[in-house]
Enzyme design. Structure first.
Site, PDB file in Angstrom:
ATOM      1  N   PHE A 115      42.274  42.045  40.699  1.00  0.00           N
ATOM      2  CA  PHE A 115      40.824  41.981  40.480  1.00  0.00           C
ATOM      3  C   PHE A 115      40.405  40.599  39.995  1.00  0.00           C
ATOM      4  O   PHE A 115      39.272  40.227  40.098  1.00  0.00           O
ATOM      5  CB  PHE A 115      40.394  43.039  39.469  1.00  0.00           C
ATOM      6  CG  PHE A 115      40.857  44.423  39.836  1.00  0.00           C
ATOM      7  CD1 PHE A 115      40.916  44.820  41.156  1.00  0.00           C
ATOM      8  CD2 PHE A 115      41.261  45.305  38.859  1.00  0.00           C
ATOM      9  CE1 PHE A 115      41.348  46.100  41.496  1.00  0.00           C
ATOM     10  CE2 PHE A 115      41.695  46.577  39.189  1.00  0.00           C
ATOM     11  CZ  PHE A 115      41.742  46.976  40.508  1.00  0.00           C
ATOM     12  N   TRP A 158      32.817  44.339  41.031  1.00  0.00           N
ATOM     13  CA  TRP A 158      33.669  43.341  40.388  1.00  0.00           C
ATOM     14  C   TRP A 158      35.148  43.679  40.597  1.00  0.00           C
ATOM     15  O   TRP A 158      35.991  42.786  40.756  1.00  0.00           O
ATOM     16  CB  TRP A 158      33.371  43.276  38.890  1.00  0.00           C
ATOM     17  CG  TRP A 158      34.243  42.352  38.113  1.00  0.00           C
ATOM     18  CD1 TRP A 158      34.051  41.015  37.880  1.00  0.00           C
ATOM     19  CD2 TRP A 158      35.477  42.685  37.440  1.00  0.00           C
ATOM     20  NE1 TRP A 158      35.081  40.503  37.110  1.00  0.00           N
ATOM     21  CE2 TRP A 158      35.963  41.510  36.834  1.00  0.00           C
ATOM     22  CE3 TRP A 158      36.203  43.861  37.292  1.00  0.00           C
ATOM     23  CZ2 TRP A 158      37.139  41.482  36.101  1.00  0.00           C
ATOM     24  CZ3 TRP A 158      37.387  43.837  36.568  1.00  0.00           C
ATOM     25  CH2 TRP A 158      37.840  42.652  35.975  1.00  0.00           C
ATOM     26  N   HIS A 159      35.472  44.963  40.608  1.00  0.00           N
ATOM     27  CA  HIS A 159      36.862  45.369  40.718  1.00  0.00           C
ATOM     28  C   HIS A 159      37.453  45.091  42.093  1.00  0.00           C
ATOM     29  O   HIS A 159      38.684  44.986  42.212  1.00  0.00           O
ATOM     30  CB  HIS A 159      37.017  46.854  40.377  1.00  0.00           C
ATOM     31  CG  HIS A 159      37.054  47.128  38.905  1.00  0.00           C
ATOM     32  ND1 HIS A 159      35.912  47.257  38.142  1.00  0.00           N
ATOM     33  CD2 HIS A 159      38.089  47.281  38.050  1.00  0.00           C
ATOM     34  CE1 HIS A 159      36.249  47.476  36.886  1.00  0.00           C
ATOM     35  NE2 HIS A 159      37.556  47.498  36.799  1.00  0.00           N
ATOM     36  N   GLY A 160      36.630  45.005  43.125  1.00  0.00           N
ATOM     37  CA  GLY A 160      37.210  44.724  44.422  1.00  0.00           C
ATOM     38  C   GLY A 160      36.204  44.731  45.553  1.00  0.00           C
ATOM     39  O   GLY A 160      35.134  45.341  45.445  1.00  0.00           O
ATOM     40  N   SER A 220      29.935  46.495  38.133  1.00  0.00           N
ATOM     41  CA  SER A 220      31.291  46.636  37.602  1.00  0.00           C
ATOM     42  C   SER A 220      32.228  47.150  38.676  1.00  0.00           C
ATOM     43  O   SER A 220      33.369  46.679  38.807  1.00  0.00           O
ATOM     44  CB  SER A 220      31.293  47.592  36.409  1.00  0.00           C
ATOM     45  OG  SER A 220      32.605  47.801  35.935  1.00  0.00           O
TER      46      SER A 220
END
Length: 498
Positions: A498, A323-325, A320
């Site tokens: 994102f 996934w954000h960056g 997670s």
């Protein structure tokens, strides 16, 4: 195209609503879906026409795989197509989002010299990629069928959720589009949609965008911040990211209601949570759902012992964060969240009044649980917001430096927004030496107002529990007009990155 822009509110949205309901009124149901998909592609391509090629190629590739799955009559072919679908979507995401990050680290570790591509990141690629990945997995496991291309195109491109979620599933969206009763104009749904959209617009424009001014400056000056400035800046960012993402979620749901489409709830007052685990049951709920369904459960969930459960939970939050960056700061942030959730799952300390599956050995009052949760989430955002690990650690150092240099006045001076123009002129004429103190007072007031709003009912509760009386309508009109006037301070949504 932004929700908080003149072209969206006064041109795109009226045209799209009018075309949708006129075509459906004349029972042109398929052309109505095609029209909606076309308008959604315009909405997406408005940012950059290059983005259109990216999303169209992604849609065509996934739809073709779904078509091939109609002819997979053995487990082997189904698994091969599933592998192809996962490779297509994750490969797509890797190339556009993680290519430079990956080879930059390879160059650093192995002293190689791979060229970086500096690829322009398409907006919302993580959202529409995960949305299609969930569909492909469901197709391979027999939970979804192959549908017409117009249906699939409408599902992926529906503009309220296209850029920043929620991450929707086909089975919860397309039956609503197929329901003929939803093709008629419903005044109650439309009115609720306007209220939700406007409240979300106010969160974004009047709070998030204003708080962003001192926050952005503060994070550009990390080496100069003192202890109180650092603490106030991270609190301001905690409120900014909440109102930014919560505002988008409210606007998305409001727009959905205008089309008689119920989007899944993605935000449910997460700052009222009394444990980190509860916070993640309330924040970005559809992303959590995706990782639970397609990562946590396939890895074994909680069925293979405590050690495996801890590992699976950690992997969910690690991924997670990634996934954000494409930055180690996001990995560190996700790791911190995962460790705190694992701590909650161990059942050593519980919160009184919580619905625990396994009774905890010790219990603390809810206010202490809230204080711990809110405080640690604030600290974790040092990683989330910082451009580098060095800057994040510098912010932690600032807290424990225990010094006060008065730098807060430089930071709050960035609150030079049109709403405060008259206020500023009066201070300049009466007592100009007090202007820096006035900006600090405004900043503290903004934080107090933000905190007060978070203790009240959220936008969904207001819409569902309160009739459209004169008081609410007056509030909506005031918020809408003030927000539109403030569009000069417009900024993109945080989650667009994102």
């Amino acid at each position: 195209m932004l929700f908080n822009s003149y072209i969206f509110i006064f041109l795109f949205l009226p045209l799209t609503l009018a075309g949708w309901y006129i075509l459906n009124h004349f029972k042109a149901y398929e052309p109505a879906k095609l029209f909606l998909a076309g308008m959604s592609l315009w909405f997406y391509g408005y940012f950059n026409p290059y983005y259109l090629a990216v999303i169209v190629v992604s849609i065509m590739g996934n739809y073709f795989l779904s078509y091939l799955m109609r002819f997979s009559h053995t487990k082997l072919t189904a698994r091969l197509l599933l592998a192809a679908g996962i490779s297509l979507n994750l490969g797509f995401l890797f190339y556009f989002k993680y290519y430079d990050f990956f080879f930059e680290n390879i160059n650093f570790i192995f002293h190689t010299n791979f060229n970086l591509k500096h690829i322009l990141l398409p907006l919302g690629i993580s959202f529409f990629t995960f949305q299609q990945l969930s569909f492909i997995v469901d197709r391979c496991t027999g939970k979804a069928e192959h549908y017409s291309f117009i249906n699939y195109l409408t599902f992926v491109t529906f503009f309220p959720q296209l850029i920043a979620g929620p991450i929707v599933l086909y089975k919860e969206m397309m039956p609503q589009f197929e329901d003929r009763s939803n093709r008629k104009f419903h005044s109650d749904n439309f009115a609720q949609g306007i209220v939700l959209f406007t409240l979300g617009l106010g969160k974004k424009v009047l709070l998030a965008d204003v708080l962003a001014l001192p926050v952005n400056y503060g994070f550009e000056q990390t080496a100069f911040l003192d202890t109180p400035t650092t603490l106030l800046i991270i609190l301001a960012y905690t409120f900014e990211i909440y109102f930014d993402f919560s505002g988008y979620s409210d606007m998305a749901m409001g727009l959905g209601k205008m089309f008689n489409i119920e989007l899944p709830v993605n935000f449910n007052s997460p700052y009222k949570a009394c444990s980190v685990k509860e916070l993640w049951q309330r924040w970005h709920m559809t992303l959590s759902r995706f990782f639970i369904q397609y990562v946590y459960i396939p890895l074994g969930g909680s069925r293979k012992g405590k050690g495996r459960t801890i590992f699976n939970t950690f992997m969910v939050f690690f991924l997670s964060g990634l996934w954000h960056g494409a930055n180690w700061t996001y990995v560190a942030w996700g790791t911190m969240q995962g460790l705190l959730v694992i701590w909650d799952n161990l059942g050593i300390v519980g919160v009184k009044g919580s619905n625990e599956k396994v009774p905890a050995k010790f219990h603390i009052p809810r206010w202490i649980g809230w204080l711990f949760t809110f405080g640690f989430f604030n600290l974790s955002l040092f990683f989330f917001r910082s451009d580098s690990m060095a800057n994040a650690f510098q912010m932690f150092k600032n807290i424990f430096a225990f010094k006060n240099t008065g730098y807060i006045y430089k930071v709050t001076a960035k609150l030079d927004v049109p709403e405060f123009y008259l206020f500023k002129q009066v201070i300049n004429l009466a007592a100009p030496e007090l202007l820096t103190y006035a900006y600090l007072a405004v900043f503290i007031l903004l934080l107090a107002v933000s905190g007060f709003i978070l203790t009240r009912k959220n936008a969904l509760q207001i819409v569902s529990e309160h009739p459209l009386n004169k008081k609410l309508c007056f509030l909506v009109v005031i918020v809408f007009v003030w927000s539109v006037i403030s569009f000069s301070q417009v900024s993109t949504f945080i989650y667009f990155n994102f």
